[in-house]
Every structure is written in structure tokens, then in C-alpha cells.
Write a protein that holds these residues in place. Structure first.
Motif, PDB file in Angstrom:
ATOM      1  N   SER A 106       6.143  -4.279   8.346  1.00 28.71           N
ATOM      2  CA  SER A 106       7.027  -4.342   7.185  1.00 28.71           C
ATOM      3  C   SER A 106       6.744  -3.196   6.230  1.00 28.71           C
ATOM      4  O   SER A 106       5.595  -2.820   6.008  1.00 28.71           O
ATOM      5  N   TYR A 107       7.825  -2.679   5.646  1.00 33.10           N
ATOM      6  CA  TYR A 107       7.765  -1.572   4.710  1.00 33.10           C
ATOM      7  C   TYR A 107       8.664  -1.867   3.523  1.00 33.10           C
ATOM      8  O   TYR A 107       9.554  -2.716   3.606  1.00 33.10           O
ATOM      9  N   GLU A 108       8.449  -1.116   2.443  1.00 37.82           N
ATOM     10  CA  GLU A 108       9.328  -1.213   1.282  1.00 37.82           C
ATOM     11  C   GLU A 108       9.552   0.179   0.711  1.00 37.82           C
ATOM     12  O   GLU A 108       8.594   0.903   0.437  1.00 37.82           O
ATOM     13  N   HIS A 115       0.858  -1.178   0.000  1.00 37.38           N
ATOM     14  CA  HIS A 115       0.000   0.000   0.000  1.00 37.38           C
ATOM     15  C   HIS A 115       0.896   1.231   0.000  1.00 37.38           C
ATOM     16  O   HIS A 115       1.675   1.424   0.936  1.00 37.38           O
ATOM     17  N   LEU A 116       0.785   2.054  -1.055  1.00 36.70           N
ATOM     18  CA  LEU A 116       1.580   3.267  -1.153  1.00 36.70           C
ATOM     19  C   LEU A 116       1.171   4.236  -0.050  1.00 36.70           C
ATOM     20  O   LEU A 116      -0.012   4.558   0.092  1.00 36.70           O
ATOM     21  N   ILE A 117       2.149   4.691   0.738  1.00 38.13           N
ATOM     22  CA  ILE A 117       1.830   5.627   1.824  1.00 38.13           C
ATOM     23  C   ILE A 117       2.594   6.939   1.717  1.00 38.13           C
ATOM     24  O   ILE A 117       2.235   7.908   2.383  1.00 38.13           O
ATOM     25  N   ALA A 118       3.625   7.001   0.872  1.00 41.38           N
ATOM     26  CA  ALA A 118       4.353   8.261   0.697  1.00 41.38           C
ATOM     27  C   ALA A 118       5.136   8.219  -0.602  1.00 41.38           C
ATOM     28  O   ALA A 118       5.554   7.148  -1.059  1.00 41.38           O
ATOM     29  N   GLU A 119       5.323   9.405  -1.183  1.00 43.20           N
ATOM     30  CA  GLU A 119       6.173   9.564  -2.361  1.00 43.20           C
ATOM     31  C   GLU A 119       6.888  10.894  -2.224  1.00 43.20           C
ATOM     32  O   GLU A 119       6.257  11.911  -1.929  1.00 43.20           O
TER      33      GLU A 119
END
Length: 118
Positions: A61-63, A34-38
Motif C-alpha cells: 500500500s502507498y499514499e 513512511h515518506l519515500i519520495a517528494e
């Protein structure tokens, strides 16, 4: 102190910060992302603010996905053909959301490294 997640990118081939690189942050849940920041890195190769901080940083977990290919092309280090490195995903875990997690990227056109920084 509230926890936070930060990153920066150093261009090891040019010996300077990697300005203008897009980075996307995803939260991982099972097999889903799930995209949470750019963000786009500034002149110092960093985002202007932490990617996550306070209550927004949760255990789990994050990516981070570094758009290295676009950066390498923009800086004249890569042509338009197929790149050895294009998008670089770094998947990592946050065990204690009260801590500072710093995930830097050291980049060249043919290699990269990362570590948990401070």
C-alpha cells in the motif's frame, strides 16, 4: 519490463498541466506512513522521473499526497483563507510490482478525480 509508479496533475479549471505542485509519496505499513519520495511537477504536470521503479517498487500500500492548496493559491485560484481542497491524499495498492502504475490527478478548486491510468 520493470514496474514503475508515475503520476501527473492536470488543472481542469485552467485546461493545462499543473506545474509546480509538490507531491509526497508514502509507503503504508499497518497504521504507519513512511515518506519515500517528494517531487515537484514540471511544466508538463509530471515528475522528471518515475516516483518508484525497478526494485524500489514493491507490492503493498502507498499514499500520494498532492499539495493542491499551495498550487491553487500560487495560480490565483484560491485565497489565503480555509480551502475546500488543500492536501489531497490518494491511497492505493500495488498488487504486481512488475506492472506500470500511473495515478493521475484531475484538479479544480472544488473537485478532483483520479483513476489508474496507463
Amino acid at each position: 519490463m520493470a514496474g514503475r509508479l508515475t503520476t501527473h496533475v492536470l488543472d481542469a479549471a485552467r485546461g493545462k498541466p499543473a506545474a509546480g505542485m509538490k507531491i509526497r509519496l508514502f509507503r503504508i505499513s499497518g497504521d504507519s506512513r513512511h515518506l519515500i519520495a517528494e517531487v515537484v511537477t514540471n511544466a508538463d504536470g509530471r515528475s522528471e522521473a518515475p516516483l518508484l521503479s525497478g526494485d524500489k517498487l514493491e507490492t503493498g500500500s502507498y499514499e500520494l499526497v498532492f499539495h493542491a492548496g499551495d498550487y491553487l493559491r500560487a495560480t490565483g485560484q484560491a485565497g489565503e483563507g480555509v480551502l475546500f481542497l488543500d492536501r489531497i491524499p490518494i491511497r492505493f495498492g500495488v498488487a504486481d510490482a512488475a506492472q506500470h502504475y500511473h495515478v493521475p490527478l484531475l484538479l479544480s478548486p472544488f473537485s478532483y478525480s483520479t483513476y489508474r491510468g496507463s
